[in-house]
Design an enzyme around this catalytic site. Sequence first.
Site, PDB file in Angstrom:
ATOM      1  N   LYS A  45       0.828  -1.209   0.000  1.00  0.00           N
ATOM      2  CA  LYS A  45       0.000   0.000   0.000  1.00  0.00           C
ATOM      3  C   LYS A  45       0.863   1.259   0.000  1.00  0.00           C
ATOM      4  O   LYS A  45       0.527   2.247  -0.646  1.00  0.00           O
ATOM      5  CB  LYS A  45      -0.949   0.004   1.205  1.00  0.00           C
ATOM      6  CG  LYS A  45      -1.974  -1.121   1.142  1.00  0.00           C
ATOM      7  CD  LYS A  45      -3.034  -0.978   2.184  1.00  0.00           C
ATOM      8  CE  LYS A  45      -4.011   0.104   1.841  1.00  0.00           C
ATOM      9  NZ  LYS A  45      -4.876  -0.198   0.689  1.00  0.00           N
ATOM     10  N   GLY A  46       1.985   1.219   0.715  1.00  0.00           N
ATOM     11  CA  GLY A  46       2.866   2.388   0.750  1.00  0.00           C
ATOM     12  C   GLY A  46       3.361   2.737  -0.644  1.00  0.00           C
ATOM     13  O   GLY A  46       3.277   3.897  -1.083  1.00  0.00           O
ATOM     14  N   ALA A  47       3.863   1.747  -1.358  1.00  0.00           N
ATOM     15  CA  ALA A  47       4.397   1.995  -2.707  1.00  0.00           C
ATOM     16  C   ALA A  47       3.285   2.438  -3.651  1.00  0.00           C
ATOM     17  O   ALA A  47       3.466   3.372  -4.449  1.00  0.00           O
ATOM     18  CB  ALA A  47       5.087   0.740  -3.238  1.00  0.00           C
ATOM     19  N   ASP A 256      -5.874   3.223  -2.837  1.00  0.00           N
ATOM     20  CA  ASP A 256      -4.533   3.828  -2.840  1.00  0.00           C
ATOM     21  C   ASP A 256      -4.470   4.996  -3.835  1.00  0.00           C
ATOM     22  O   ASP A 256      -3.800   6.006  -3.574  1.00  0.00           O
ATOM     23  CB  ASP A 256      -3.462   2.781  -3.184  1.00  0.00           C
ATOM     24  CG  ASP A 256      -3.357   1.708  -2.107  1.00  0.00           C
ATOM     25  OD1 ASP A 256      -3.677   2.000  -0.941  1.00  0.00           O
ATOM     26  OD2 ASP A 256      -2.959   0.570  -2.437  1.00  0.00           O
ATOM     27  N   ALA A 286      -9.001   4.362 -11.457  1.00  0.00           N
ATOM     28  CA  ALA A 286      -8.172   3.177 -11.173  1.00  0.00           C
ATOM     29  C   ALA A 286      -8.937   1.879 -11.382  1.00  0.00           C
ATOM     30  O   ALA A 286      -8.328   0.845 -11.688  1.00  0.00           O
ATOM     31  CB  ALA A 286      -7.637   3.240  -9.742  1.00  0.00           C
TER      32      ALA A 286
HETATM   33  P1  ADP Z   1     -10.530   0.532  -0.889  1.00  0.00           P
HETATM   34  O1  ADP Z   1      -9.944   0.167  -2.216  1.00  0.00           O
HETATM   35  O2  ADP Z   1      -9.508   1.050   0.093  1.00  0.00           O
HETATM   36  O3  ADP Z   1     -11.466  -0.485  -0.298  1.00  0.00           O
HETATM   37  P2  ADP Z   1     -12.876   1.996  -1.838  1.00  0.00           P
HETATM   38  O4  ADP Z   1     -13.401   0.693  -2.321  1.00  0.00           O
HETATM   39  O5  ADP Z   1     -13.731   2.792  -0.908  1.00  0.00           O
HETATM   40  O6  ADP Z   1     -11.425   1.851  -1.167  1.00  0.00           O
HETATM   41  O7  ADP Z   1     -12.558   2.863  -3.144  1.00  0.00           O
HETATM   42  C1  ADP Z   1     -11.873   4.093  -3.132  1.00  0.00           C
HETATM   43  C2  ADP Z   1     -12.437   4.992  -4.212  1.00  0.00           C
HETATM   44  O8  ADP Z   1     -12.342   4.323  -5.478  1.00  0.00           O
HETATM   45  C3  ADP Z   1     -13.904   5.337  -4.025  1.00  0.00           C
HETATM   46  O9  ADP Z   1     -14.036   6.501  -3.237  1.00  0.00           O
HETATM   47  C4  ADP Z   1     -14.371   5.533  -5.458  1.00  0.00           C
HETATM   48  O10 ADP Z   1     -14.062   6.838  -5.907  1.00  0.00           O
HETATM   49  C5  ADP Z   1     -13.508   4.569  -6.250  1.00  0.00           C
HETATM   50  N1  ADP Z   1     -14.211   3.287  -6.506  1.00  0.00           N
HETATM   51  C6  ADP Z   1     -14.054   2.111  -5.856  1.00  0.00           C
HETATM   52  N2  ADP Z   1     -14.849   1.142  -6.389  1.00  0.00           N
HETATM   53  C7  ADP Z   1     -15.512   1.729  -7.404  1.00  0.00           C
HETATM   54  C8  ADP Z   1     -16.474   1.285  -8.369  1.00  0.00           C
HETATM   55  N3  ADP Z   1     -16.930   0.010  -8.381  1.00  0.00           N
HETATM   56  N4  ADP Z   1     -16.950   2.200  -9.285  1.00  0.00           N
HETATM   57  C9  ADP Z   1     -16.516   3.475  -9.288  1.00  0.00           C
HETATM   58  N5  ADP Z   1     -15.598   3.941  -8.405  1.00  0.00           N
HETATM   59  C10 ADP Z   1     -15.113   3.106  -7.487  1.00  0.00           C
END
Ligand code: ADP
Length: 314
Positions: A45-47, A256, A286
């Site tokens: 996660k850091g990288a 990230d 992403a």
């Molecule tokens: P993590 O990856 O740490 O679990 P999240 O799932 O909350 O974090 O996702 C971080 C950000 O990535 C969200 O705030 C959103 O902007 C975007 N994101 C994540 N999943 C989706 C998705 N299925 N569709 C659109 N954007 C997404």
Amino acid sequence: MTTNDVRPVLVAGAINTDLVARVAKAPAAGETVTGSAFAIFGGGKGANQAIATARSGAPTAMLGALGDDDFGRARRADLDAEGIDTGSVARHETEPSGVALIVVEEGTGQNRISYVPGATLTIRPAQARHAVKRIQPAVVLTTLEPVPETIAALIESTHAIGGMVVLNASPEPHGARPFLPDLDILVVNETEAEELLGTEVTPENGREAALSLAKLGPRTVVVTLGPAGAVVAHEAETQSFPAPQVTAVDTTGAGDSFTGAFAAELARGGDPFSAARRGVVAGSLATTKSGAYPSIPHHADIEAMLASLSDEQA
Ligand code: ADP
């Protein structure tokens, strides 16, 4: 605005190598199965967050540790190629570089992961203090991957130079508890927020969750909510940031990417609301590509999507 107008960000955490094998059915104890595919990816996660911060246009330095091995050399080259300052990434003589052995079962899509943090656990408080002194960061972004003494030293030395500390309470959020009163900004996803609060967190109650977390100490709290975007509680004000609609193919690295774009905007002088607006766009972008490093978006793509969203609203 050029990179020169943005103040430096120091990112602390793990730099790992993910070894991924795909098999029809995961092996039981004592069993060997023949897999269908194997790949090696940079991770940690850091990288990931350092790469996201750098691609978002902030001068970025990494605090971390690698082993004296081929994976360590490959990961350092990845960071160097992104223009990240690796002068505070130590090379440990005996501990190996962090590695995750990941078995993906094709039938069920389930992962089984054996993670060895290795050198990451050797980052000492003195190294953290030295990195802060050398880089003079406006923003320090850390995960909970380094040991607690090192995180404590990072927070203390950053505040001593007037910098801001952003803690991403991942991978094990309960480790954030001792630091909550000292944080400028806490960033958590839904699951991490639930673990810290002991109650269910959903997009519907995200604002209340962020306010409840702010009561535990951080001046600002960000809760990311997957496809529902994110909420920010900042000095008693809350705002929601819906994620742009995209066709998600792989959510690895979404959180990230959010955090890196968020930190870079703070380093540009933006407030947490403007930072979260960029974070949700970066997270959503992403998800449109596979893998962690390859899917992390660049500043120009984030700003272009932001501009097209505000055109749609106009
Ligand atoms: P993590 O990856 O740490 O679990 P999240 O799932 O909350 O974090 O996702 C971080 C950000 O990535 C969200 O705030 C959103 O902007 C975007 N994101 C994540 N999943 C989706 C998705 N299925 N569709 C659109 N954007 C997404």
